[in-house]
Design an enzyme around this catalytic site. Sequence first.
Site, PDB file in Angstrom:
ATOM      1  N   SER A  63       4.877   1.894   1.142  1.00 55.49           N
ATOM      2  CA  SER A  63       3.453   2.167   1.339  1.00 55.49           C
ATOM      3  C   SER A  63       2.727   0.870   1.684  1.00 55.49           C
ATOM      4  O   SER A  63       2.944   0.324   2.746  1.00 55.49           O
ATOM      5  CB  SER A  63       2.791   2.880   0.163  1.00 55.49           C
ATOM      6  OG  SER A  63       1.544   3.401   0.599  1.00 55.49           O
ATOM      7  N   HIS A  68      -8.061  -9.055  -2.050  1.00 53.88           N
ATOM      8  CA  HIS A  68      -9.306  -9.613  -1.531  1.00 53.88           C
ATOM      9  C   HIS A  68      -9.800 -10.606  -2.576  1.00 53.88           C
ATOM     10  O   HIS A  68     -10.066 -10.212  -3.715  1.00 53.88           O
ATOM     11  CB  HIS A  68     -10.359  -8.522  -1.313  1.00 53.88           C
ATOM     12  CG  HIS A  68      -9.836  -7.367  -0.510  1.00 53.88           C
ATOM     13  ND1 HIS A  68      -9.763  -7.396   0.858  1.00 53.88           N
ATOM     14  CD2 HIS A  68      -9.327  -6.168  -0.898  1.00 53.88           C
ATOM     15  CE1 HIS A  68      -9.251  -6.248   1.287  1.00 53.88           C
ATOM     16  NE2 HIS A  68      -8.969  -5.501   0.235  1.00 53.88           N
ATOM     17  N   CYS A  83       5.806   4.243  -3.445  1.00 55.85           N
ATOM     18  CA  CYS A  83       6.514   5.488  -3.715  1.00 55.85           C
ATOM     19  C   CYS A  83       7.972   5.150  -4.007  1.00 55.85           C
ATOM     20  O   CYS A  83       8.384   3.996  -3.906  1.00 55.85           O
ATOM     21  CB  CYS A  83       6.393   6.451  -2.540  1.00 55.85           C
ATOM     22  SG  CYS A  83       7.063   5.800  -1.003  1.00 55.85           S
TER      23      CYS A  83
END
Length: 136
Positions: A63, A68, A83
């Site tokens: 995924s 940030h 996953c």
Amino acid sequence: MRIGRHWIGDISGCDANILRDEAALNLLFETALIRAGAQILERQSHVFEGEGGVTGMFLLAESHASYHSYPEHRYLAADFFTCGSCDPAVAADVVIRALRPEAVSTHILERSALESGDPIPALDRSVAQRRQEAIR
């Protein structure tokens, strides 16, 4: 049906110098993802001008992950969505231990697909209205 887990964290009270260091953050996240069992397909990051922070994104076979940084607030927002057998909590733990923050707030979402016949959740009308206005 469970698809994956999404770890979301607010990491506060970090060393501002590390939060400005693109190479250090990318290496930290790469290390964390590898230890969690992720396969990194691509990596992209951007340093903001002046005393700004860094944004980094990792495309994974499992995924994605992103961060940030806000050095002016000594804050890092991070997320790991994986996953399969890849555990996002392992990656998060590596990052948290390395940054030694003063405070951490986390959320773990179980991501799942609707089964055939499951009712589709209703969209909040005000959200739908705003989307329609944005399209016009």
